[in-house]
Enzyme design. Structure first.
Site, PDB file in Angstrom:
ATOM      1  N   ALA A  45       0.838  -1.204   0.000  1.00 54.77           N
ATOM      2  CA  ALA A  45       0.000   0.000   0.000  1.00 54.77           C
ATOM      3  C   ALA A  45       0.870   1.251   0.000  1.00 54.77           C
ATOM      4  CB  ALA A  45      -0.940  -0.005   1.201  1.00 54.77           C
ATOM      5  N   GLU A  97      17.461  16.495   1.084  1.00 58.08           N
ATOM      6  CA  GLU A  97      16.257  16.956   1.785  1.00 58.08           C
ATOM      7  C   GLU A  97      16.381  16.720   3.288  1.00 58.08           C
ATOM      8  OE1 GLU A  97      12.629  17.172  -1.280  1.00 58.08           O
ATOM      9  OE2 GLU A  97      12.841  15.213  -0.328  1.00 58.08           O
ATOM     10  N   ALA A 112       7.638   9.080  -6.421  1.00 56.89           N
ATOM     11  CA  ALA A 112       6.216   8.969  -6.096  1.00 56.89           C
ATOM     12  C   ALA A 112       5.364   9.389  -7.287  1.00 56.89           C
ATOM     13  CB  ALA A 112       5.894   9.831  -4.871  1.00 56.89           C
ATOM     14  N   GLN A 113       5.807  10.429  -7.986  1.00 54.38           N
ATOM     15  CA  GLN A 113       5.069  10.913  -9.158  1.00 54.38           C
ATOM     16  C   GLN A 113       4.917   9.815 -10.200  1.00 54.38           C
ATOM     17  OE1 GLN A 113       5.643  14.333 -12.689  1.00 54.38           O
ATOM     18  NE2 GLN A 113       7.162  14.106 -11.081  1.00 54.38           N
TER      19      GLN A 113
END
Length: 406
Positions: free
Chosen positions: A11, A171, A319-320
């Site tokens: 998921a 990041e 993720a994109q």
């Protein structure tokens, strides 16, 4: 006529987006849809660097899977242990699940590249629990330093090594740069005692960006006290720190109480241990995201390897891309259920944004380079959009980054 059984493993961005899209496109009488995940929640893996630094609560990074599913999808909280392709079933910690169509979206694991000691002495930013461990460990090191007598203080406690200067590493460094002044104030630690060193094996930082944007990012982080050691691979990790290679037969040992490894990921070991043809647990798929020779199996996200024919390079495991793949997988499953032809995956690459802390970033959007506050706002909008595509306005309101200008 028997309804086909669609089984979705994982998921993450790919698996959950596939399930959400299927529940919109198929009726309960058309297919039986089952989603399997080891946790009751989905976590935004692109936010883990914030939770790891302590600038975002781990609870904010996750949300319950059932909150975005309706009664068309049967959710099963079990841990996948084996994919049995020959018998078209999946073995879990509880039992077995059969399938007519299988979607494999089991996500990523940290890649240590065989470097000695990394698996024992370095933290990885791979899930919510790892993020919580990193945050708590860093806080503990500051507290330990503050507790020591002045003539016995061990500054190694305040040294943090971050391995990797790609997206995740940079990041994370941006969040650390913002968090450290708060920790120094909380524990009465002189800021000059703290060292944060980024070690990168490659000759450049953030190779996906132009030199102009890279220089901007390094400049921002350097001004906040981050040190960079580029072109110096880690060759060993120990309880005391890391050994890096500075040149031919030249090595340096950096003493550090905290080592965070953010230099690589690979697909799930479950994929690697199956009979599927894989490399680093990623399977090269057809244009429609099915596995060659297995028309009933789709791969999505970190488990899928697909070449961009224009650039002759693989699509990145972002993720994109994973969410866009999931949309195509769902549409192709609907087509198969209805006896129609599948279609190829055609990504819509809008660009990428890399945060440098809460209020700064660099990015490339539709070929235009952006920096600073505007890039940071865009990053938050992208994060919110990912939530919206899965759970709509309600999920954005509950978990989203609503203060865009902070």
């Amino acid at each position: 006529m028997k309804r086909p059984n669609i089984l979705i493993l994982g998921a993450g961005y790919g698996g959950l987006t596939t399930a959400v899209n299927l529940q919109k496109k198929l009726g309960s009488d058309e297919a039986e849809i089952t989603l399997v995940n080891k946790n009751s929640y989905h976590y935004e893996s692109t936010w883990l660097h914030e939770a790891s630094a302590g600038t975002l609560r781990p609870e904010q990074v996750r949300y319950e899977i059932k909150d975005v599913l309706n009664n068309k999808v049967h959710y099963v909280q079990e841990t996948v242990e084996k994919i049995d392709i020959k018998n078209k079933k999946v073995v879990t910690n509880i039992g077995e699940l059969t399938y007519d169509y299988l979607v494999v979206g089991l996500g990523f694991e940290g890649e240590t590249f065989g470097i000695e000691g990394l698996d024992k002495f370095a933290f990885g930013i791979t899930n919510v629990n790892d993020a919580r461990k990193i945050r708590d460990h860093i806080n503990t090191q500051f507290a330990e330093w503050a507790f020591q007598e002045n003539d016995e203080k061990n500054d190694t406690l305040l040294t943090i090594v971050v391995g990797g200067a790609g997206f995740t590493g940079i990041e994370f460094l941006g969040e650390l740069a913002n968090k450290i002044p708060e920790l120094c104030k909380e524990y009465d630690v002189p800021k000059e005692k703290v060292r944060v060193i980024c070690v990168e094996a490659a000759p450049a930082v953030l190779p996906m960006y132009s030199p102009k944007l890279v220089d901007y990012a390094i400049g921002v982080l350097t001004k906040k006290g981050i040190e960079f050691s580029v072109g110096t691979p880690v060759v060993r990790a120990t309880e005391e720190g890391v050994k890096i290679k500075k040149g031919p037969n030249q090595f340096e040992f950096i003493k550090a109480s905290t080592v965070v490894w953010a230099a690589g990921v690979r697909g799930s070991r479950i994929v690697e241990e199956s009979d599927l043809p894989s490399k680093r647990a990623r399977v090269a798929v057809e244009d429609d995201l099915r596995v060659p020779g297995y028309p009933d199996i789709f791969m999505v996200g970190d488990c899928a390897f697909l070449m961009n024919k224009e650039t002759e390079r693989p699509y990145p495991t972002t993720a994109q891309i994973a969410m866009q793949q999931a949309v195509t997988v769902a549409e192709n499953l609907v087509a198969l259920v209805k006896g129609e032809d599948t279609k190829p995956f055609v990504p819509n690459l809008k660009g990428t944004v890399c945060s440098l802390g809460n209020s700064d970033a660099i990015g490339n959007l539709f070929g235009k380079e952006i920096t600073g506050k505007s890039a940071s706002i865009l990053k938050k909008l992208i994060d919110n959009r990912a939530l919206y595509l899965v759970g709509g306005t309600r999920l954005v309101w509950k978990k989203g980054k609503l203060n865009l200008f902070k």
